[in-house]
Scaffold this motif. Structure first.
Motif, PDB file in Angstrom:
ATOM      1  N   PRO A 182       0.837  -1.199   0.000  1.00  0.00           N
ATOM      2  CA  PRO A 182       0.000   0.000   0.000  1.00  0.00           C
ATOM      3  C   PRO A 182       0.871   1.247   0.000  1.00  0.00           C
ATOM      4  CG  PRO A 182      -0.840  -1.592   1.565  1.00  0.00           C
ATOM      5  CD  PRO A 182       0.492  -2.108   1.093  1.00  0.00           C
ATOM      6  N   PRO A 183       0.469   2.298  -0.740  1.00  0.00           N
ATOM      7  CA  PRO A 183       1.310   3.490  -0.891  1.00  0.00           C
ATOM      8  C   PRO A 183       1.780   4.079   0.431  1.00  0.00           C
ATOM      9  CG  PRO A 183      -0.580   3.613  -2.346  1.00  0.00           C
ATOM     10  CD  PRO A 183      -0.793   2.411  -1.484  1.00  0.00           C
ATOM     11  N   GLY A 184       0.916   4.124   1.433  1.00  0.00           N
ATOM     12  CA  GLY A 184       1.295   4.711   2.703  1.00  0.00           C
ATOM     13  C   GLY A 184       2.367   3.936   3.437  1.00  0.00           C
ATOM     14  N   MET A 185       2.547   2.654   3.060  1.00  0.00           N
ATOM     15  CA  MET A 185       3.524   1.825   3.748  1.00  0.00           C
ATOM     16  C   MET A 185       4.861   1.803   3.031  1.00  0.00           C
ATOM     17  SD  MET A 185       0.927  -1.313   4.628  1.00  0.00           S
ATOM     18  CE  MET A 185       1.831  -2.051   5.958  1.00  0.00           C
ATOM     19  N   ALA A 186       4.882   2.139   1.742  1.00  0.00           N
ATOM     20  CA  ALA A 186       6.114   2.071   0.958  1.00  0.00           C
ATOM     21  C   ALA A 186       7.168   3.032   1.504  1.00  0.00           C
ATOM     22  CB  ALA A 186       5.813   2.370  -0.507  1.00  0.00           C
ATOM     23  N   ALA A 187       6.754   4.258   1.832  1.00  0.00           N
ATOM     24  CA  ALA A 187       7.697   5.247   2.342  1.00  0.00           C
ATOM     25  C   ALA A 187       8.292   4.787   3.677  1.00  0.00           C
ATOM     26  CB  ALA A 187       7.006   6.598   2.502  1.00  0.00           C
ATOM     27  N   THR A 188       7.445   4.216   4.540  1.00  0.00           N
ATOM     28  CA  THR A 188       7.920   3.713   5.822  1.00  0.00           C
ATOM     29  C   THR A 188       8.944   2.612   5.639  1.00  0.00           C
ATOM     30  OG1 THR A 188       5.808   4.229   6.865  1.00  0.00           O
ATOM     31  CG2 THR A 188       7.209   2.641   7.999  1.00  0.00           C
ATOM     32  N   LEU A 189       8.677   1.718   4.700  1.00  0.00           N
ATOM     33  CA  LEU A 189       9.581   0.611   4.431  1.00  0.00           C
ATOM     34  C   LEU A 189      10.939   1.111   3.965  1.00  0.00           C
ATOM     35  CD1 LEU A 189      10.004  -2.455   4.165  1.00  0.00           C
ATOM     36  CD2 LEU A 189       9.157  -2.264   1.826  1.00  0.00           C
ATOM     37  N   LEU A 190      10.933   2.035   2.997  1.00  0.00           N
ATOM     38  CA  LEU A 190      12.183   2.542   2.458  1.00  0.00           C
ATOM     39  C   LEU A 190      12.972   3.300   3.527  1.00  0.00           C
ATOM     40  CD1 LEU A 190      14.011   2.763   0.052  1.00  0.00           C
ATOM     41  CD2 LEU A 190      12.751   4.785  -0.705  1.00  0.00           C
ATOM     42  N   GLN A 191      12.278   4.054   4.378  1.00  0.00           N
ATOM     43  CA  GLN A 191      12.950   4.780   5.452  1.00  0.00           C
ATOM     44  C   GLN A 191      13.634   3.819   6.414  1.00  0.00           C
ATOM     45  OE1 GLN A 191       9.878   7.162   7.206  1.00  0.00           O
ATOM     46  NE2 GLN A 191       9.728   8.555   5.458  1.00  0.00           N
ATOM     47  N   GLU A 192      12.949   2.712   6.717  1.00  0.00           N
ATOM     48  CA  GLU A 192      13.525   1.741   7.647  1.00  0.00           C
ATOM     49  C   GLU A 192      14.735   1.063   7.038  1.00  0.00           C
ATOM     50  OE1 GLU A 192      13.782  -0.492  11.279  1.00  0.00           O
ATOM     51  OE2 GLU A 192      12.971   1.436  10.654  1.00  0.00           O
ATOM     52  N   PHE A 193      14.644   0.676   5.760  1.00  0.00           N
ATOM     53  CA  PHE A 193      15.789   0.074   5.097  1.00  0.00           C
ATOM     54  C   PHE A 193      16.958   1.049   5.076  1.00  0.00           C
ATOM     55  CE2 PHE A 193      13.273  -3.373   3.032  1.00  0.00           C
ATOM     56  CZ  PHE A 193      14.166  -4.397   3.240  1.00  0.00           C
ATOM     57  N   SER A 194      16.668   2.324   4.768  1.00  0.00           N
ATOM     58  CA  SER A 194      17.730   3.327   4.686  1.00  0.00           C
ATOM     59  C   SER A 194      18.388   3.535   6.043  1.00  0.00           C
ATOM     60  CB  SER A 194      17.153   4.654   4.173  1.00  0.00           C
ATOM     61  OG  SER A 194      16.664   4.506   2.866  1.00  0.00           O
ATOM     62  N   ARG A 195      17.567   3.561   7.100  1.00  0.00           N
ATOM     63  CA  ARG A 195      18.110   3.737   8.447  1.00  0.00           C
ATOM     64  C   ARG A 195      19.044   2.596   8.817  1.00  0.00           C
ATOM     65  NH1 ARG A 195      17.386   1.956  13.398  1.00  0.00           N
ATOM     66  NH2 ARG A 195      15.683   0.553  12.837  1.00  0.00           N
TER      67      ARG A 195
ATOM     68  N   SER B 139      13.120  -7.875  -5.229  1.00  0.00           N
ATOM     69  CA  SER B 139      12.060  -6.914  -5.495  1.00  0.00           C
ATOM     70  C   SER B 139      12.626  -5.529  -5.734  1.00  0.00           C
ATOM     71  CB  SER B 139      11.072  -6.862  -4.326  1.00  0.00           C
ATOM     72  OG  SER B 139      11.673  -6.199  -3.222  1.00  0.00           O
ATOM     73  N   ARG B 140      11.774  -4.639  -6.248  1.00  0.00           N
ATOM     74  CA  ARG B 140      12.175  -3.258  -6.458  1.00  0.00           C
ATOM     75  C   ARG B 140      12.456  -2.554  -5.146  1.00  0.00           C
ATOM     76  NH1 ARG B 140       9.384  -1.289 -11.837  1.00  0.00           N
ATOM     77  NH2 ARG B 140       9.840   0.812 -11.115  1.00  0.00           N
ATOM     78  N   VAL B 141      11.794  -2.985  -4.079  1.00  0.00           N
ATOM     79  CA  VAL B 141      12.076  -2.393  -2.775  1.00  0.00           C
ATOM     80  C   VAL B 141      13.533  -2.632  -2.406  1.00  0.00           C
ATOM     81  CG1 VAL B 141      11.540  -2.493  -0.314  1.00  0.00           C
ATOM     82  CG2 VAL B 141       9.693  -2.609  -1.999  1.00  0.00           C
TER      83      VAL B 141
ATOM     84  N   VAL C 238      16.721   0.107  -2.021  1.00  0.00           N
ATOM     85  CA  VAL C 238      17.630   0.145  -0.876  1.00  0.00           C
ATOM     86  C   VAL C 238      19.073   0.027  -1.349  1.00  0.00           C
ATOM     87  CG1 VAL C 238      18.342  -1.034   1.230  1.00  0.00           C
ATOM     88  CG2 VAL C 238      15.919  -0.769   0.704  1.00  0.00           C
ATOM     89  N   TYR C 239      19.313  -0.899  -2.268  1.00  0.00           N
ATOM     90  CA  TYR C 239      20.657  -1.095  -2.813  1.00  0.00           C
ATOM     91  C   TYR C 239      21.179   0.188  -3.452  1.00  0.00           C
ATOM     92  CZ  TYR C 239      24.333  -2.643  -5.983  1.00  0.00           C
ATOM     93  OH  TYR C 239      25.527  -2.767  -6.662  1.00  0.00           O
ATOM     94  N   ALA C 240      20.328   0.855  -4.216  1.00  0.00           N
ATOM     95  CA  ALA C 240      20.739   2.084  -4.895  1.00  0.00           C
ATOM     96  C   ALA C 240      21.166   3.143  -3.889  1.00  0.00           C
ATOM     97  CB  ALA C 240      19.608   2.605  -5.772  1.00  0.00           C
ATOM     98  N   HIS C 241      20.435   3.233  -2.776  1.00  0.00           N
ATOM     99  CA  HIS C 241      20.807   4.203  -1.746  1.00  0.00           C
ATOM    100  C   HIS C 241      22.090   3.783  -1.029  1.00  0.00           C
ATOM    101  CE1 HIS C 241      17.432   7.040  -1.814  1.00  0.00           C
ATOM    102  NE2 HIS C 241      16.689   6.011  -2.166  1.00  0.00           N
ATOM    103  N   GLN C 242      22.250   2.481  -0.822  1.00  0.00           N
ATOM    104  CA  GLN C 242      23.484   1.984  -0.198  1.00  0.00           C
ATOM    105  C   GLN C 242      24.708   2.348  -1.037  1.00  0.00           C
ATOM    106  OE1 GLN C 242      22.566  -2.178   0.020  1.00  0.00           O
ATOM    107  NE2 GLN C 242      22.108  -2.115   2.199  1.00  0.00           N
ATOM    108  N   GLN C 243      24.552   2.207  -2.344  1.00  0.00           N
ATOM    109  CA  GLN C 243      25.658   2.469  -3.265  1.00  0.00           C
ATOM    110  C   GLN C 243      25.789   3.949  -3.628  1.00  0.00           C
ATOM    111  OE1 GLN C 243      27.907   0.277  -4.183  1.00  0.00           O
ATOM    112  NE2 GLN C 243      26.945  -1.488  -3.194  1.00  0.00           N
ATOM    113  N   ARG C 244      24.912   4.783  -3.027  1.00  0.00           N
ATOM    114  CA  ARG C 244      24.931   6.220  -3.257  1.00  0.00           C
ATOM    115  C   ARG C 244      24.766   6.560  -4.744  1.00  0.00           C
ATOM    116  NH1 ARG C 244      27.605   5.133   1.248  1.00  0.00           N
ATOM    117  NH2 ARG C 244      27.434   6.581   3.010  1.00  0.00           N
TER     118      ARG C 244
END
Length: 235
Positions: free
Chosen positions: A142-155, A217-219, A223-229
């Motif tokens: 669900p759209p409202g959960m995608a941002a939360t997921l990405l934030q947690e992975f990034s953290r 998955s794209r999720v 996350v990988y893209a952010h890890q690799q800057r």
């Protein structure tokens, strides 16, 4: 209630009706969901389970295409059952069932191998559509959960708690471009428009990216893209 949106994964879809197992500790809910699942004729419910241990045993015998898995169940919870199922048969797509769109277990479920989340009060047609999409290899969040997921992975990535994948040098320049757009949350159509290429070409690039980086998955790709800057921190 927001509609669940899909994102592509590598598909292992098989021909014929989608074979579904429902795992929930409330029998009446399972029975109602079974009716919803079979209503449009695209799927058939081949089994039901009342807890995580039962669903793991059931799937070992039935080998379904999709499992609808309640997050909270007695004996063995949904996240632990998801982890066991994913380890035993990664082909099975698992959709977590939750009452809340701010479910705190979202991150753990995705890490365990879930292909996404379904809110329990979604209309029947959206449930059927989500099952078809995940069977075709998409991730349903669900759209409202995608941002939360990405934030947690990034953290956790910044804290060093998420292992990094292969170097991006394994990707072509075009695949890196596609990955950057994916990491910004763009769907295939938007990526195609931004790069001036066909949507099917984007799908092929996404599939290649996931295969090369050993991601599901794209999720995970985001996350990988952010890890690799590969994208700015505030993108």
């Amino acid at each position: 209630m927001p509609e669940a949106h899909g994102t592509d994964e590598v598909s292992d879809a098989r021909p014929g009706p989608i074979r579904v197992v429902i795992a929930d500790d409330h029998a009446l809910y399972r029975q109602g969901m079974a009716i919803v699942v079979e209503l449009d004729g695209a799927a058939v419910v081949v089994g039901q389970a009342g807890n995580g241990g039962e669903v793991v045993d059931l799937c070992a015998r039935l080998h379904p295409d999709v499992v609808l898995m309640d997050v909270r169940m007695p004996v063995v919870g949904g996240i632990e059952a998801t982890s066991r199922l994913h380890a035993a048969d990664p082909r099975i797509r698992i959709l977590m069932l939750t009452m809340s769109d701010d479910e705190s277990d979202l991150f753990e479920a995705i890490k365990a191998g879930a292909s996404g989340y379904l809110l329990k009060d979604l209309p029947g047609e959206e449930v059927a559509d989500a099952i078809r999409r995940v069977h075709d290899g998409q991730a349903i969040i669900p759209p409202g959960m995608a941002a939360t997921l990405l934030q947690e992975f990034s953290r956790l990535s910044q804290a060093g708690s998420v292992p990094e994948g292969p170097e991006p040098t394994t990707l072509t320049d075009r695949e890196v471009e596609v990955l950057r757009h994916v990491a910004r949350g763009m769907v295939n159509r938007e990526v195609a428009d931004a790069l001036g290429i066909a949507e099917n070409t984007v799908k092929n690039h996404v599939r290649s990216i996931l295969e090369k980086l050993h991601l599901h998955s794209r999720v995970e790709a985001a996350v990988y893209a952010h890890q690799q800057r590969l994208v700015p921190p505030d993108a």
